[in-house]
Design a protein around this motif. Sequence first.
Motif, PDB file in Angstrom:
ATOM      1  N   ARG A  16      93.775 -87.476 -38.318  1.00 24.43           N
ATOM      2  CA  ARG A  16      94.851 -86.496 -38.253  1.00 24.43           C
ATOM      3  C   ARG A  16      96.126 -87.014 -38.923  1.00 24.43           C
ATOM      4  N   ARG A  17      96.045 -88.220 -39.481  1.00 32.95           N
ATOM      5  CA  ARG A  17      97.231 -88.832 -40.070  1.00 32.95           C
ATOM      6  C   ARG A  17      97.083 -89.180 -41.554  1.00 32.95           C
ATOM      7  N   ILE A  18      95.861 -89.379 -42.013  1.00 31.21           N
ATOM      8  CA  ILE A  18      95.673 -89.756 -43.418  1.00 31.21           C
ATOM      9  C   ILE A  18      95.666 -88.517 -44.306  1.00 31.21           C
ATOM     10  N   ILE A  19      96.227 -88.655 -45.499  1.00 28.32           N
ATOM     11  CA  ILE A  19      96.317 -87.535 -46.438  1.00 28.32           C
ATOM     12  C   ILE A  19      95.793 -87.985 -47.791  1.00 28.32           C
ATOM     13  N   ALA A  20      94.945 -87.171 -48.386  1.00 22.21           N
ATOM     14  CA  ALA A  20      94.493 -87.427 -49.754  1.00 22.21           C
ATOM     15  C   ALA A  20      95.531 -86.887 -50.728  1.00 22.21           C
ATOM     16  N   LEU A  21      95.833 -87.667 -51.755  1.00 21.66           N
ATOM     17  CA  LEU A  21      96.678 -87.205 -52.848  1.00 21.66           C
ATOM     18  C   LEU A  21      95.759 -86.726 -53.973  1.00 21.66           C
ATOM     19  N   LEU A  22      95.937 -85.489 -54.408  1.00 19.78           N
ATOM     20  CA  LEU A  22      95.153 -84.914 -55.499  1.00 19.78           C
ATOM     21  C   LEU A  22      96.060 -84.739 -56.715  1.00 19.78           C
ATOM     22  N   VAL A  23      95.513 -84.984 -57.896  1.00 21.71           N
ATOM     23  CA  VAL A  23      96.299 -84.885 -59.120  1.00 21.71           C
ATOM     24  C   VAL A  23      95.704 -83.813 -60.032  1.00 21.71           C
ATOM     25  N   ASN A  24      96.573 -83.024 -60.620  1.00 22.37           N
ATOM     26  CA  ASN A  24      96.153 -81.963 -61.530  1.00 22.37           C
ATOM     27  C   ASN A  24      96.038 -82.550 -62.939  1.00 22.37           C
ATOM     28  N   ARG A  25      94.822 -82.601 -63.446  1.00 19.74           N
ATOM     29  CA  ARG A  25      94.572 -83.085 -64.805  1.00 19.74           C
ATOM     30  C   ARG A  25      93.931 -81.952 -65.601  1.00 19.74           C
ATOM     31  N   SER A  26      94.654 -81.450 -66.569  1.00 18.92           N
ATOM     32  CA  SER A  26      94.162 -80.368 -67.435  1.00 18.92           C
ATOM     33  C   SER A  26      93.712 -79.151 -66.636  1.00 18.92           C
ATOM     34  N   GLY A  27      94.488 -78.831 -65.587  1.00 23.00           N
ATOM     35  CA  GLY A  27      94.206 -77.639 -64.808  1.00 23.00           C
ATOM     36  C   GLY A  27      93.192 -77.817 -63.700  1.00 23.00           C
ATOM     37  N   ARG A  28      92.663 -79.036 -63.508  1.00 25.64           N
ATOM     38  CA  ARG A  28      91.677 -79.298 -62.456  1.00 25.64           C
ATOM     39  C   ARG A  28      92.193 -80.413 -61.563  1.00 25.64           C
ATOM     40  N   TYR A  29      92.112 -80.191 -60.249  1.00 22.54           N
ATOM     41  CA  TYR A  29      92.535 -81.221 -59.315  1.00 22.54           C
ATOM     42  C   TYR A  29      91.445 -82.277 -59.144  1.00 22.54           C
ATOM     43  N   GLU A  30      91.885 -83.530 -59.158  1.00 23.56           N
ATOM     44  CA  GLU A  30      90.994 -84.670 -58.958  1.00 23.56           C
ATOM     45  C   GLU A  30      91.600 -85.587 -57.894  1.00 23.56           C
ATOM     46  N   PRO A  31      90.774 -86.348 -57.166  1.00 26.09           N
ATOM     47  CA  PRO A  31      91.316 -87.285 -56.176  1.00 26.09           C
ATOM     48  C   PRO A  31      92.089 -88.401 -56.860  1.00 26.09           C
ATOM     49  N   LEU A  32      93.169 -88.846 -56.224  1.00 23.94           N
ATOM     50  CA  LEU A  32      94.017 -89.879 -56.802  1.00 23.94           C
ATOM     51  C   LEU A  32      94.171 -91.079 -55.881  1.00 23.94           C
ATOM     52  N   ALA A  33      94.574 -90.847 -54.634  1.00 27.54           N
ATOM     53  CA  ALA A  33      94.866 -91.947 -53.719  1.00 27.54           C
ATOM     54  C   ALA A  33      94.912 -91.401 -52.300  1.00 27.54           C
ATOM     55  N   THR A  34      95.273 -92.271 -51.369  1.00 31.49           N
ATOM     56  CA  THR A  34      95.436 -91.908 -49.962  1.00 31.49           C
ATOM     57  C   THR A  34      96.857 -92.255 -49.537  1.00 31.49           C
ATOM     58  N   GLY A  35      97.393 -91.501 -48.612  1.00 32.63           N
ATOM     59  CA  GLY A  35      98.716 -91.800 -48.077  1.00 32.63           C
ATOM     60  C   GLY A  35      98.780 -91.499 -46.591  1.00 32.63           C
ATOM     61  N   CYS A  36      99.935 -91.817 -46.014  1.00 30.14           N
ATOM     62  CA  CYS A  36     100.175 -91.529 -44.607  1.00 30.14           C
ATOM     63  C   CYS A  36     101.633 -91.114 -44.466  1.00 30.14           C
ATOM     64  N   LEU A  37     101.906 -90.156 -43.588  1.00 28.46           N
ATOM     65  CA  LEU A  37     103.258 -89.650 -43.378  1.00 28.46           C
ATOM     66  C   LEU A  37     103.973 -90.466 -42.303  1.00 28.46           C
ATOM     67  N   TYR A  38     105.230 -90.792 -42.596  1.00 29.55           N
ATOM     68  CA  TYR A  38     106.068 -91.547 -41.665  1.00 29.55           C
ATOM     69  C   TYR A  38     107.410 -90.836 -41.496  1.00 29.55           C
ATOM     70  N   TRP A  39     107.949 -90.933 -40.285  1.00 32.04           N
ATOM     71  CA  TRP A  39     109.317 -90.504 -40.032  1.00 32.04           C
ATOM     72  C   TRP A  39     110.227 -91.714 -40.148  1.00 32.04           C
ATOM     73  N   SER A  40     111.374 -91.549 -40.818  1.00 26.43           N
ATOM     74  CA  SER A  40     112.378 -92.602 -40.870  1.00 26.43           C
ATOM     75  C   SER A  40     113.746 -91.968 -41.050  1.00 26.43           C
ATOM     76  N   ALA A  41     114.618 -92.172 -40.085  1.00 25.73           N
ATOM     77  CA  ALA A  41     116.000 -91.665 -40.136  1.00 25.73           C
ATOM     78  C   ALA A  41     116.052 -90.174 -40.449  1.00 25.73           C
ATOM     79  N   GLY A  42     115.158 -89.395 -39.847  1.00 32.05           N
ATOM     80  CA  GLY A  42     115.136 -87.953 -40.051  1.00 32.05           C
ATOM     81  C   GLY A  42     114.466 -87.499 -41.328  1.00 32.05           C
ATOM     82  N   HIS A  43     113.912 -88.433 -42.114  1.00 32.65           N
ATOM     83  CA  HIS A  43     113.222 -88.092 -43.356  1.00 32.65           C
ATOM     84  C   HIS A  43     111.717 -88.212 -43.162  1.00 32.65           C
TER      85      HIS A  43
END
Length: 252
Positions: free
Chosen positions: A31-58
């Motif tokens: 429920r915390r990991i997010i896939a980053l997808l990148v648009n290459r020539s109009g098609r989305y492809e997998p790029l990397a993984t990320g995670c969301l963090y709160w810091s100082a209201g951001h």
Amino acid sequence: MLWQSLNTVALDVDSGIAPARARAITEALCRRIIALLVNRSGRYEPLATGCLYWSAGHLILLTCRHAFDEGAGLGDIALPLGESGNLIGLGSLRARFVEHPQHDVAAIDLCPRRARAALQRHWFPVALPVQIEPGETAGRLVVAGYPYAQMRRIDDTFYARPLVFFARPIDGTAGLQASYSRTARRIDGVLVYAPELDGVSGATVWSVTDERDDIDCVLLPAGLQCAFKHDQYARAEPMPAAHEIVARLLAH
């Protein structure tokens, strides 16, 4: 393009974690990991993984720097919105990007309120500790991300099975490393092939601490996964490097 995350069974490389605890951690991290997808020539492809963090209201997305080495910009990136199946593009969100000059770490500040609201409806951000000090790593680590090897695009839908694996840290090495082998035992007892970690780059590596019984424990962010070698290691940038660029991002 639609997104569909599939159920997964965690792998235990060499940690000896209790199956009940592994299942509970897997459910929480998915429920915390997010896939980053990148648009290459109009098609989305997998790029990397990320995670969301709160810091100082951001709301900050932490991931790896090298995912952007081949020219991908924020306008090319989209994030899945959980079980809704929809994607949200970063190009329309006025997101801000900062990369670490020495370490393989990048931070994206998801500025607009509507972006934060959309992402929070589907994901569970983690509070970034105010101060992160390097120190002794716990006896168990866990990594969760989206490897390319477990993603398929069929028609207009991406099907992705997240990878969650538990491992012991490797002592006496520079930075943060966990053992990673070509085979691992699933927590249901089946020995399986452990996939390559391309696509998992940027995933948070967590220390499993304060293990009280078969389930309860505390997960602390320890680093961001950035490289691997089968039968040897999965390597991560220690979390203080991420803290440095978040502080720099929030200062401007």
